[in-house]
Every structure is written in structure tokens, then in C-alpha cells.
Design an enzyme around this catalytic site. Structure first.
Site, PDB file in Angstrom:
ATOM      1  N   HIS A 503      -3.966  42.095 116.449  1.00 22.69           N
ATOM      2  CA  HIS A 503      -2.680  42.296 115.766  1.00 22.69           C
ATOM      3  C   HIS A 503      -1.980  43.531 116.327  1.00 22.69           C
ATOM      4  O   HIS A 503      -0.783  43.488 116.646  1.00 22.69           O
ATOM      5  CB  HIS A 503      -2.937  42.466 114.263  1.00 22.69           C
ATOM      6  CG  HIS A 503      -1.763  42.949 113.472  1.00 22.69           C
ATOM      7  ND1 HIS A 503      -1.018  42.129 112.651  1.00 22.69           N
ATOM      8  CD2 HIS A 503      -1.191  44.183 113.355  1.00 22.69           C
ATOM      9  CE1 HIS A 503      -0.058  42.831 112.082  1.00 22.69           C
ATOM     10  NE2 HIS A 503      -0.139  44.085 112.493  1.00 22.69           N
ATOM     11  N   GLU A 504      -2.722  44.635 116.452  1.00 28.06           N
ATOM     12  CA  GLU A 504      -2.103  45.866 116.960  1.00 28.06           C
ATOM     13  C   GLU A 504      -1.689  45.711 118.420  1.00 28.06           C
ATOM     14  O   GLU A 504      -0.645  46.217 118.839  1.00 28.06           O
ATOM     15  CB  GLU A 504      -3.060  47.050 116.780  1.00 28.06           C
ATOM     16  CG  GLU A 504      -3.478  47.321 115.335  1.00 28.06           C
ATOM     17  CD  GLU A 504      -2.315  47.455 114.366  1.00 28.06           C
ATOM     18  OE1 GLU A 504      -1.191  47.796 114.797  1.00 28.06           O
ATOM     19  OE2 GLU A 504      -2.510  47.208 113.161  1.00 28.06           O
ATOM     20  N   HIS A 507       1.597  43.975 118.630  1.00 25.94           N
ATOM     21  CA  HIS A 507       2.784  44.776 118.319  1.00 25.94           C
ATOM     22  C   HIS A 507       3.475  45.267 119.591  1.00 25.94           C
ATOM     23  O   HIS A 507       4.674  45.567 119.569  1.00 25.94           O
ATOM     24  CB  HIS A 507       2.417  45.965 117.438  1.00 25.94           C
ATOM     25  CG  HIS A 507       2.482  45.667 115.970  1.00 25.94           C
ATOM     26  ND1 HIS A 507       3.572  45.059 115.383  1.00 25.94           N
ATOM     27  CD2 HIS A 507       1.594  45.900 114.963  1.00 25.94           C
ATOM     28  CE1 HIS A 507       3.348  44.925 114.091  1.00 25.94           C
ATOM     29  NE2 HIS A 507       2.160  45.421 113.799  1.00 25.94           N
ATOM     30  N   GLU A 563       5.766  42.111 111.883  1.00 28.05           N
ATOM     31  CA  GLU A 563       4.384  42.004 111.417  1.00 28.05           C
ATOM     32  C   GLU A 563       3.897  40.564 111.467  1.00 28.05           C
ATOM     33  O   GLU A 563       2.719  40.310 111.749  1.00 28.05           O
ATOM     34  CB  GLU A 563       4.265  42.560 109.999  1.00 28.05           C
ATOM     35  CG  GLU A 563       4.503  44.058 109.893  1.00 28.05           C
ATOM     36  CD  GLU A 563       3.471  44.877 110.646  1.00 28.05           C
ATOM     37  OE1 GLU A 563       2.330  44.404 110.812  1.00 28.05           O
ATOM     38  OE2 GLU A 563       3.804  46.002 111.062  1.00 28.05           O
ATOM     39  N   ASP A 567       0.707  39.260 113.402  1.00 30.82           N
ATOM     40  CA  ASP A 567      -0.357  38.503 112.734  1.00 30.82           C
ATOM     41  C   ASP A 567      -0.685  37.222 113.499  1.00 30.82           C
ATOM     42  O   ASP A 567      -1.857  36.880 113.693  1.00 30.82           O
ATOM     43  CB  ASP A 567       0.074  38.132 111.309  1.00 30.82           C
ATOM     44  CG  ASP A 567      -0.202  39.234 110.302  1.00 30.82           C
ATOM     45  OD1 ASP A 567      -0.947  40.171 110.634  1.00 30.82           O
ATOM     46  OD2 ASP A 567       0.342  39.156 109.187  1.00 30.82           O
TER      47      ASP A 567
END
Length: 656
Positions: A503-504, A507, A563, A567
């Protein structure tokens, strides 16, 4: 025969009841999140002093209890105080000494209110502006130093508006909401002013003027959705031009008083606000602004005064969050000290409680997931070779932070606590920290960015990607069950911490991250065609969430898109990474671990608050909707058309 008939009738009734229950209770194929977390959702209660409970808060409470036990032993002299924790422990001692705080009452606050009251007009404000700003006194605008978005290797000066009383502009746009919240905030502030020595009439007049001034500021502020685009805050402007525009303040002189070297360019976060600054702050509005400063000051300092001040100052946050009561006195004292020395405490926690074996294991997992992401970018079918090369370059330059930093930033050496034995009070120390940290931060302007800095302390149960540093950060506190454990299966670990890691990483390629290059600088590294395709896919993610009903409101797909994109990429990439491990993938365990990581119970008020201003979608929707985008989820659990969790293949959104 009669007994048998009765038995048959009882069995038939039991079967009928069973059928009814089955119809009323959602099955795994209809609401995966609800079924996986059924026992936890039924048994777990929201703490009376909190707006929600989740995996994150439960782990945070566990970490806090461990640390509080250590620090209490240090306070009692039963455990040696490490040198690097000396100032933290002394601050904690002051914060926890409610006997002294209660005896002092409002006295520590009064000198700061008197300083504001001594301002008799705009000339006095201008003359004292720099010192007021360094002291952390409430002002309608402020300055800070951060990485320059256009060149993230160097720090630049940013200038922006103050915080609003009601937190976000969105609450000012609906008459009923604004009136209700202003009523709560106004009554709380009036009570605090009376406790500080004002008469009822004086306090009422001050609050009335303060609310009017605050509302005037809101008119030129941005909504939460507008602020969800990180780049809207990047508006470089020659200082001379800004100074010419703002006539009521000499900004060049102000910066000259604040800094050794005045930059030629400043980055204005909200241009419309500064275009209106002369209208907002003038001789005519000064009385209102002065009242606004008094109200803002008493609210800012109240948590550091006696316990009755602290409790009263929590009224507005309780109204927003729906929590039943304020944080307890003991926990509040811990939070005060932690808020100042978080990085120092985090390093202590990481070194004391996070094993090196786990650190190396997670580091290897991160590197493996990065490799999988690189592979997926290489095989991507909609990126051109040119854009793909730049995306992989960004991935290869990504900094990885696992566990805790080796040492705290130099700023912490400047934060010296004056103990009670030397006349120190909690309020005076907090104000001194504000000045010391402001001097340190402003001194960074024009200096190289320290890319080794962590944005989160190691005792924080969270993870983060930093846009202008192109770094992914996984503090020690989140690297424990149910997110991660050396004892958990690979499938359980990848479904939780693996998805968080990916997930990070994702980003870096979400609608915000995609605007920054491998060095964290604002840059367009896309071809026109690729960018159009990415925006089309991002729009599909917006539409997938936009308008979904939740807690009496609806999800804002635009506010939450970054986000949601992260995800989707995180879960998909973690699944691919699991399949490439030596362990036999257990997809049921993987998907179950993902859903468990998002279990959450919150007050209705807090859910509505998050719908307004949180860039994350509600936890239940994060869990369920992203599962519906993965083909493996449908085959693993035999989900078909007609099931609540079903989504047609053509409607499944996949970006990374």
C-alpha cells in the site's frame, strides 16, 4: 407416534428458525468483513474516552501500557533513566503532577493572555509579530520550512493560513452544522475564559467576536476535498510580489526578524487567503482578531493547566467524535509528554522491544515486495516504455525505513525541560519547546533535506509514504500481530503487513504520488497518453467508492481516491508477492488476514466526521470493496452472481 410427531414438529420449528437466522445474518459471500470479524465486532466495546476502537488503537494501547510501565518505574526511581530520555521524563513528571497543576489553576496562562490584551492596534501587532510567531501565539497566518516540492533536495519556506476553530471549511458550508458546532465551541471557550478570570459578560463578548472573525477566515479556506490534492499547496511566489500584495504587514521585515537569511521566494499554500489578508486583518477587524487570539490561546493552553481546564477544553472534540468522556488524566499526561518527545521515545521503544531478527525479516519482505512491484511495472500493458522506465526508476530510488531510526533529529537536543525544582511549569516548558522547535525549523531554510528523517515515531502503530522523500516507513509498533509475526504463516503476514507495505509503495503511484519523481520533486514523468489512461483508471476508482452509503452519509470518492488506489495496488501486489514465496499460499488465510486488519467500531459522530475530512474510506468498505476487485477472491470462496460480495468482471478496478 404422538411423541414422534412432537419431535418432528420441534425439529421443523428449529429448521425454520435456522432458515430465518440464515436469512437475517449475512454470510461470508455477502459481507466478508462482517463474517470474518463477527466475534470481535460483537464482543468489543468502544472505550468511553475514545471515538473508535480498531486493530490500530488496540496495538497502540498495548504499546502505551508497556512504555508507561517503564516510565513510571523511571519516575519512581526503580529504573535508571537513559540520558536521552532525561528531558522527556522531567516533562512527564510535570504533566503527571496534577496536584501542582490544580493548585496553580489559571496562573500559568495569564501572562500569555495579558500579552495579547496589551496589543492596542495593528501597529502593536506589527511591532511584536515576529516574537509572537516564535512564541507560538495564535496569529492569522504562519510560516514553516519543508522540502521544496519542485526540488525536494532543499528546504524552502512555506507560508499559510491558521487553523480554523471548526477544523475544516466543510463544517461552515451547512448552516445547521455550523450553528451547532459554533455553539459547542463558543460555550466551551466562554467557560474557559470565565475560569481564567473573565466575567460572564466579558467572556460572551470575546467569544462572539472571535467566532465572527474565525468565520471570515473560513470563507477563504479550502475544503477537505480540495486539500486532498497535495499539489494545490505549492504556489511559489517572489517575496517582493507577495509583500506588495499584502499591505497591512511587512512580510520581508517579518522574515528578516525570524531568519538569518531571507529567501527571495516563498511558497504560498493558499493564494486566495493571502489575496484577502488585508481585508481579513485590518484596523477595522482588529478588535475581532484580538478576541480570536484570546479564544485560540486559552484553548491551546488549557490542556496543560489544572484538570478542570483540561476536561473543559475537550468539549468540542467530544462533540465532533462522539466519545462519551475525555481522556483520563493519567493518559493525558502521557500524551502531553509524548507529543513533544515522540521520536526520542520511539527510538527507546524500538531498541528495547523490537528484535533485530524481526527487523531483518520485515526488511527482506519489503525488498521482495518491491521486486514484485518492479516486475508488475515491467509487465504493465498500458504504460509506454518511456513512462515505465521512469516508474521503475522511482521504485529503485525509494528509501526503506523499517523499525526505528538510529538517532533522533538534532532538534531534540534543543528541547530542555526546566523541572519544578527550578521553577518550571508545564505551560512555560511547552511554550519554550515551541520557540526552540520554531528556531530549529526556520534554520533549515535553504539547507539540504535530511532524507534519513522518519515522519513517524517508532512507537506509532501506522505506516507512511513520504511524497517529497520518496520513502516508505514502517515503525516497530505496527510490526506485530495481527499485522506481522515470525510465528504467523506467510499467508497471514502478507495479507496484513504485506498489504500495508505494498500500500505504501503504491502511494508513489497514486494520484498524488504520480506527480513526484524519484527524488520526491514535483515533476511530470508521464507521456500525455499514459497520464490520460492513469487518470481514466483513477476515475474508475473514484466512481467505485463515490456515493456508497455509510453511517447515514455517503463516501466522497474524490477525497478518498489516493488511499483507495493505494489499497488496490497494495492488496493485489501483496497477493502476487505471497505466490512467489517458498510457502504454499493459503488464499483463505490471506484474505481473512486482510479483513481482520481493518476491523473497526466507531461512534456515529466519528464516522460522519471521517466521511467529511478523512482521505481514507471507512474501514469496512476498504476491506470489502478491494476484495471485489481481485479475481482470486471470487474463485477462493466460490462467490457468484447474486452474492453480496459479487462484482462483475468488467466492473473490477485494477490499476497497479
Amino acid at each position: 407416534m404422538r411423541a414422534r410427531n412432537v419431535l418432528c414438529l420441534v425439529m421443523a420449528l428449529m429448521m425454520a428458525v435456522s432458515v430465518c437466522l440464515a436469512e437475517e445474518t449475512p454470510g461470508l459471500k455477502d459481507d466478508f468483513y462482517a463474517v470474518v470479524n463477527a466475534e470481535w465486532l460483537e464482543q468489543t466495546e468502544i472505550p468511553s474516552d475514545a471515538p473508535e476502537v480498531s486493530v490500530f488503537s488496540e496495538l497502540g494501547d498495548q504499546v502505551q501500557e508497556v512504555l508507561k510501565a517503564d516510565f513510571q518505574a523511571m519516575l519512581d526511581g526503580e529504573k535508571a533513566v537513559p540520558e536521552e530520555l532525561t528531558d522527556f521524563i522531567e516533562l512527564y513528571r510535570l504533566a503527571a503532577d496534577y496536584e501542582t497543576r490544580n493548585a496553580l489553576g489559571a496562573e500559568p496562562l495569564k501572562p500569555y493572555l495579558e500579552r495579547i490584551e496589551a496589543l492596542d492596534g495593528m501597529d502593536a501587532l506589527r511591532e511584536n509579530l515576529a516574537d509572537l510567531m516564535m512564541a507560538g501565539m495564535p496569529l492569522p497566518f504562519g510560516v514553516t520550512v519543508m522540502a521544496d516540492m519542485a526540488d525536494a533536495s532543499v528546504n524552502a519556506l512555506y507560508m499559510g493560513p491558521c487553523a480554523l476553530f471548526l477544523s475544516v471549511k466543510d463544517y461552515y458550508l451547512d448552516d445547521a452544522t455550523r450553528t451547532t458546532l459554533q455553539g459547542v465551541y463558543g460555550q466551551m471557550s466562554k467557560n474557559l475564559l470565565v475560569m481564567a478570570g473573565k466575567t460572564e459578560e466579558e467572556a460572551a463578548e470575546i467569544v462572539s467576536q472571535a467566532l465572527a472573525f474565525d468565520e471570515s477566515l473560513a470563507a477563504y479556506s479550502r475544503t477537505a476535498e480540495e486539500r486532498s490534492d497535495a499539489t494545490v499547496s505549492y504556489n511559489p511566489q517572489p517575496l517582493a510580489q507577495l509583500d506588495e500584495q499584502v499591505e497591512n504587514f511587512d512580510l520581508t521585515a517579518l522574515l528578516g526578524d525570524l531568519m538569518k537569511e531571507v529567501p527571495e521566494t516563498v511558497i504560498v499554500t493558499d493564494p486566495a487567503y493571502f489575496e484577502a489578508l488585508d481585508e481579513l486583518v485590518s484596523d477595522e477587524t482588529f478588535p475581532q482578531m484580538k478576541s480570536w487570539m484570546l479564544v485560540a490561546m486559552v484553548n491551546a493552553v488549557a490542556p496543560y493547566l489544572s484538570d478542570d481546564f483540561r476536561v473543559q477544553a475537550a468539549a468540542f472534540s467530544l462533540a465532533l467524535s462522539g466519545a462519551a468522556e475525555p481522556t483520563g488524566a493519567e493518559e493525558a499526561a502521557y500524551n502531553v509528554a509524548m507529543g513533544v518527545f515522540s521520536e526520542v521515545v520511539g527510538i527507546y521503544y524500538g531498541k528495547t522491544y523490537f528484535g533485530e531478527e524481526a527487523r531483518q525479516d520485515v526488511q527482506a519482505m519489503v525488498e521482495q515486495i518491491v521486486d514484485v512491484y518492479r516486475q508488475r511495472l515491467t509487465e504493465n500493458e498500458w504504460l509506454s516504455d518511456e513512462t515505465r522506465e521512469m516508474a521503475i526508476r522511482k521504485l529503485d530510488h525509494m528509501s526503506i525505513h523499517v523499525g526505528y531510526p538510529d538517532e533522533a533529529r538534532p532538534m531534540y537536543a534543543l528541547l530542555k525541560t526546566v523541572p519544578a525544582s527550578e521553577g518550571g511549569t508545564l505551560v512555560d516548558n511547552m511554550m519554550a519547546y515551541t520557540r526552540a522547535s520554531a528556531e530549529y525549523v526556520l534554520g533549515l531554510c535553504g539547507q539540504p533535506v535530511d532524507r534519513s528523517e522518519w515522519p513517524l515515531s517508532a512507537n506509532t502503530v501506522n505506516a507512511m509514504y513520504t511524497l517529497t522523500n520518496n520513502s516508505i516507513n514502517f515503525p516497530a509498533a505496527i510490526l506485530q500481530e495481527p499485522f506481522y509475526s515470525l510465528e504467523q504463516s506467510a499467508s497471514a503476514n502478507y495479507g496484513a503487513i504485506g498489504a500495508v507495505i505494498a500500500h505504501e509503495i503504491s502511494h508513489a503511484f497514486d494520484p498524488n504520488g504520480s506527480k513526484f519523481d524519484e527524488n520526491g520533486s514535483l515533476a511530470n514523468w508521464w507521456t500525455k497518453e499514459d497520464l490520460a489512461k492513469f487518470e481514466e483508471l483513477s476515475q474508475a476508482m473514484i466512481e467505485e467508492f463515490d456515493g456508497l452509503p455509510f453511517a447515514g452519509g455517503t463516501v466522497n470518492g474524490t477525497l478518498t481516491v489516493t488511499e483507495n488506489v493505494a489499497d488496490a495496488g497494495g492488496l493485489s501486489c501483496a497477493l502476487e508477492a505471497l505466490k512467489q514465496t517458498e510457502d504454499e499460499p493459503d488464499l483463505e488465510a490471506f484474505f481473512t488476514s486482510w479483513a481482520r486488519a481493518w476491523r473497526n467500531k466507531a461512534t456515529e459522530a466519528y464516522m460522519n466526521l471521517n466521511l467529511t475530512m478523512d482521505v481514507h474510506a471507512p474501514s469496512k468498505l476498504r476491506a470489502n470493496i478491494q476484495l471485489q476487485n481481485l479475481n482470486d477472491f471470487f474463485t477462493t470462496f466460490g462467490i457468484e452472481e447474486g452474492d453480496g460480495m459479487y462484482r462483475a468482471p468488467e466492473d473490477r478496478v485494477s490499476i497497479w
